[in-house]
Design an enzyme around this catalytic site. Structure first.
Site, PDB file in Angstrom:
ATOM      1  N   ASP A 209     -31.739 -11.580  33.826  1.00  0.00           N
ATOM      2  CA  ASP A 209     -31.026 -12.600  32.389  1.00  0.00           C
ATOM      3  C   ASP A 209     -30.295 -12.941  31.066  1.00  0.00           C
ATOM      4  OD1 ASP A 209     -32.985  -9.483  31.908  1.00  0.00           O
ATOM      5  OD2 ASP A 209     -31.746 -10.899  30.183  1.00  0.00           O
ATOM      6  N   ASP A 211     -30.731 -11.636  28.228  1.00  0.00           N
ATOM      7  CA  ASP A 211     -30.596 -11.097  27.061  1.00  0.00           C
ATOM      8  C   ASP A 211     -32.389 -12.255  25.877  1.00  0.00           C
ATOM      9  OD1 ASP A 211     -31.309  -8.159  25.903  1.00  0.00           O
ATOM     10  OD2 ASP A 211     -29.928  -9.051  24.389  1.00  0.00           O
TER      11      ASP A 211
END
Ligand SMILES: [Zn+2]
Length: 292
Positions: A209, A211
């Site tokens: 991802d 973040d």
């Protein structure tokens, strides 16, 4: 007790290791308690490999509660000299995409609630950590990632946060300003303890991802992490399988002798109880190797 010279510590999404033959299991108790789970030991392409799922097979141990001292000590007791640690990480850079692989070369310790050393209770050691990862293992992983045709980044700074909550947006922006490239909750104190135990250690990071700093992507949630792990974990597994035969049998790095220059307390001045507890780490520095 079975023996192994390479260990894989599996992070989120990696709870067992494919391709192990002649499998044995070791249920080890150390002077620092029990490790995260039973350790599986087997052979891959002629090399003895131990596998430990960091959070336990059913993922029941939170990052702050990981028995890192017991994990490293248990692997050391099996004869392990090399540790490859797999972790799911968040990206703090635009060009490090979800599902990419990163082999970082630096760490920032932003943890706050963990026992991070074997050296207490009358034994003081200050190990060098300027280069926190083993160069030989890095080379093996890099070659393996190339052969696997993986989208990988060689080098990068990994920030280790306490968790278990993900970062706030302000924190995420701050970590970017600090120069961090990826973020994780688990690599420390593991990397420091492996160095103290004179074992080679490297991190294989799978990006799940962005973040929460990235304006165009949805902020990280456990759901996103798990969905991307499912998609990306085979790339990490593939690199591991290719890396194992590329690891030189002899260690030509400085990892196996770091305590020589780091141990401040003379071994004979270390209290007997501490010497017993740290026997595996200290035995070669005590007179005759069996002075405990
Ligand atoms: Zn090394």
């Amino acid at each position: 007790m079975p023996d192994a010279d390479i260990a894989i510590i599996g992070g989120s999404g990696l709870y067992h290791l494919e391709g192990l033959e002649d499998v044995e299991e070791a249920d080890i108790v150390t002077p620092f308690g029990a490790p995260s789970d039973i350790i599986t030991i087997g052979t891959i392409q002629g090399r003895r490999v131990a596998f430990l799922p960091r959070h336990g097979r059913r993922h029941r141990i939170s990052p702050s509660e990981l028995p890192a001292l017991a994990n490293i000590y248990a692997l050391k007791s099996l004869g392990v000299e090399r540790v490859i640690a797999v972790s799911a990480v968040g990206s703090l850079r635009e060009d490090i995409h979800p599902l990419d692989i990163v082999i970082p070369d630096q760490l920032i310790d932003h943890t706050s609630n963990r026992n991070n050393t074997f050296f207490t209770n009358g034994a003081v050691a200050h190990i060098a950590l300027a280069e926190p990862f083993c160069p030989e293992l890095r080379h093996a992983l890099e070659q393996a990632a190339r052969r696997a045709n993986a989208n990988f980044h060689n080098g990068g700074t990994c920030l280790v946060m306490e968790g278990p909550q993900f970062s706030t947006r302000a924190e995420s922006h701050m970590y970017r300003e600090w120069g961090a490239d990826i973020i994780v909750m688990t690599t420390l104190p593991e990397a420091k303890l492996a160095r103290e135990a004179e074992m080679c250690y490297i991190m294989l990071a799978l990006v799940t991802d962005y973040d929460c700093w990235h304006p165009q992507y949805k902020s990280v949630t456990a759901d996103i992490v798990l969905a991307n792990l499912e998609k990306g974990i085979t790339a990490a597994e593939n690199i591991l399988q290719l890396a194992i035969p590329l690891i030189p049998e002899e260690q030509n790095c400085s990892c196996p002798s770091v305590l020589q220059d780091a141990l401040v307390t003379a071994p004979q001045d270390i209290p007997l109880e501490t010497r017993e507890q740290l026997h595996l780490l200290l035995e070669k520095y005590l007179d005759g190797g069996n002075n405990v």
